[in-house]
Enzyme design. Sequence first.
Site, PDB file in Angstrom:
ATOM      1  N   ASN A  23      99.372  -5.844  46.147  1.00  0.00           N
ATOM      2  CA  ASN A  23      99.035  -7.033  45.361  1.00  0.00           C
ATOM      3  C   ASN A  23      98.166  -7.918  46.249  1.00  0.00           C
ATOM      4  OD1 ASN A  23     100.607  -9.168  46.754  1.00  0.00           O
ATOM      5  ND2 ASN A  23     102.402  -8.015  46.064  1.00  0.00           N
ATOM      6  N   ASN A  72     113.040  -6.238  40.753  1.00  0.00           N
ATOM      7  CA  ASN A  72     112.320  -5.068  40.255  1.00  0.00           C
ATOM      8  C   ASN A  72     113.183  -3.806  40.181  1.00  0.00           C
ATOM      9  OD1 ASN A  72     109.789  -6.477  42.199  1.00  0.00           O
ATOM     10  ND2 ASN A  72     109.666  -6.391  39.970  1.00  0.00           N
ATOM     11  N   ARG A  91     106.451   2.112  46.040  1.00  0.00           N
ATOM     12  CA  ARG A  91     107.771   1.591  45.654  1.00  0.00           C
ATOM     13  C   ARG A  91     108.588   2.589  44.841  1.00  0.00           C
ATOM     14  NH1 ARG A  91     108.499  -4.588  44.059  1.00  0.00           N
ATOM     15  NH2 ARG A  91     110.590  -3.919  44.664  1.00  0.00           N
ATOM     16  N   ARG A 143     101.629  -4.339  36.158  1.00  0.00           N
ATOM     17  CA  ARG A 143     102.713  -3.497  36.677  1.00  0.00           C
ATOM     18  C   ARG A 143     103.524  -2.776  35.595  1.00  0.00           C
ATOM     19  NH1 ARG A 143     104.192  -4.376  41.953  1.00  0.00           N
ATOM     20  NH2 ARG A 143     102.382  -5.065  43.114  1.00  0.00           N
ATOM     21  N   HIS A 172     103.436 -10.094  38.170  1.00  0.00           N
ATOM     22  CA  HIS A 172     104.708  -9.938  37.446  1.00  0.00           C
ATOM     23  C   HIS A 172     104.924 -11.226  36.664  1.00  0.00           C
ATOM     24  CE1 HIS A 172     106.487  -6.974  40.612  1.00  0.00           C
ATOM     25  NE2 HIS A 172     106.283  -6.300  39.496  1.00  0.00           N
ATOM     26  N   ASP A 174     107.485 -12.909  36.360  1.00  0.00           N
ATOM     27  CA  ASP A 174     108.339 -13.882  37.060  1.00  0.00           C
ATOM     28  C   ASP A 174     107.592 -14.665  38.149  1.00  0.00           C
ATOM     29  OD1 ASP A 174     108.237 -12.115  39.215  1.00  0.00           O
ATOM     30  OD2 ASP A 174     110.400 -11.755  39.299  1.00  0.00           O
ATOM     31  N   ALA A 260     104.375 -11.042  51.056  1.00  0.00           N
ATOM     32  CA  ALA A 260     104.493  -9.785  50.299  1.00  0.00           C
ATOM     33  C   ALA A 260     104.248 -10.017  48.811  1.00  0.00           C
ATOM     34  CB  ALA A 260     105.880  -9.180  50.494  1.00  0.00           C
ATOM     35  N   CYS A 266     112.300 -13.197  42.857  1.00  0.00           N
ATOM     36  CA  CYS A 266     112.081 -11.761  43.113  1.00  0.00           C
ATOM     37  C   CYS A 266     113.155 -11.160  43.998  1.00  0.00           C
ATOM     38  CB  CYS A 266     110.777 -11.516  43.865  1.00  0.00           C
ATOM     39  SG  CYS A 266     109.330 -12.236  43.212  1.00  0.00           S
TER      40      CYS A 266
HETATM   41  N1  ARG Z   1     105.408  -6.583  47.360  1.00  0.00           N
HETATM   42  C1  ARG Z   1     106.140  -6.502  46.137  1.00  0.00           C
HETATM   43  C2  ARG Z   1     105.287  -5.813  45.085  1.00  0.00           C
HETATM   44  O1  ARG Z   1     104.091  -6.013  45.094  1.00  0.00           O
HETATM   45  C3  ARG Z   1     106.545  -7.868  45.674  1.00  0.00           C
HETATM   46  C4  ARG Z   1     107.391  -7.842  44.439  1.00  0.00           C
HETATM   47  C5  ARG Z   1     107.753  -9.193  43.945  1.00  0.00           C
HETATM   48  N2  ARG Z   1     108.650  -9.080  42.849  1.00  0.00           N
HETATM   49  C6  ARG Z   1     108.633  -9.814  41.734  1.00  0.00           C
HETATM   50  N3  ARG Z   1     109.596  -9.648  40.882  1.00  0.00           N
HETATM   51  N4  ARG Z   1     107.632 -10.625  41.430  1.00  0.00           N
HETATM   52  O2  ARG Z   1     105.761  -5.077  44.263  1.00  0.00           O
END
Ligand code: ARG
Length: 283
Positions: A23, A72, A91, A143, A172, A174, A260, A266
Amino acid sequence: MTTRPPTLLMCPPTHFGIEYEINPWMRVEVAADNAEAQRQWHALYEHLKATGITIELIEPVKGLPDIVFTANAGMVYHNRVLVSRFRHPQRQGESPLFREWFESHGFEVVEFAPPDQGGGYDFEGAGDALFCGDTLFAGYRMRSDATCHQQIGKILGVRVIPVELVDPRYYHIDTCFCPLAEDEAIWYPPAFDDYGRRAIEATIPKLIEAEQSEAERFACNAVVVGRNVFTNIGCPRLHDELRERGYTPTATPLDEFVKAGGSAKCLTLRLDGEEAASWKKVV
Ligand code: ARG
């Protein structure tokens, strides 16, 4: 009629770091300080624990630095859980671990139909699917697939409003939308397209708009426990507004996780069900 008392799933950041870029916030050359990340995570944990809720933990795993972002893992609805299918290979190793955790903790894992039968491909759990009242607001494009969200509506028998996310920094839902009560939410309108903005405005009577500088501090990525709202530091305008509306905001530093692309929300997953997450009086 949730089956559990208010409970969050978290994962200690023992092996957290910036090992890849999936991201726009992530830069491998901007390393996270793991010791500082541990302090920040523990401070969040203690704040949440102090509200009286239960916190369950899943074991961290070396080589899966983002497993700390348990939002997630999947989406919990009563005792059922839809386990995530991650878009990025980096992931994807998390899914079997989360599935195993859910199965061994008494959840019923519900499957999406295969993609060729209308199931869709990717779904990143509560990161992209949040209830406000009895409506599930589901983010797609970056995503998660809109087809997954349609399936959720059928599987769980709930009303789903899929909204397109148009800014890669808010990948995302959230990161740009946070239900506070059944009729109230925080949001960052530029992260949505026109249709999404109109759908949210038409459905949620009370909306608090995060300003750009605070959205960039992950103001919308808040953990809500009853009237308590926890965010990263650097969101004073939002906190003033929350206080005026009768909430109790708390700021806790989470900058190592912002590297991140994540923050407070998250790092948590509501195990008593996303539909219970925001507006039930819990403590
Ligand atoms: N580095 C993770 C990703 O890009 C961060 C996830 C953050 N999660 C969230 N629910 N916004 O997947």
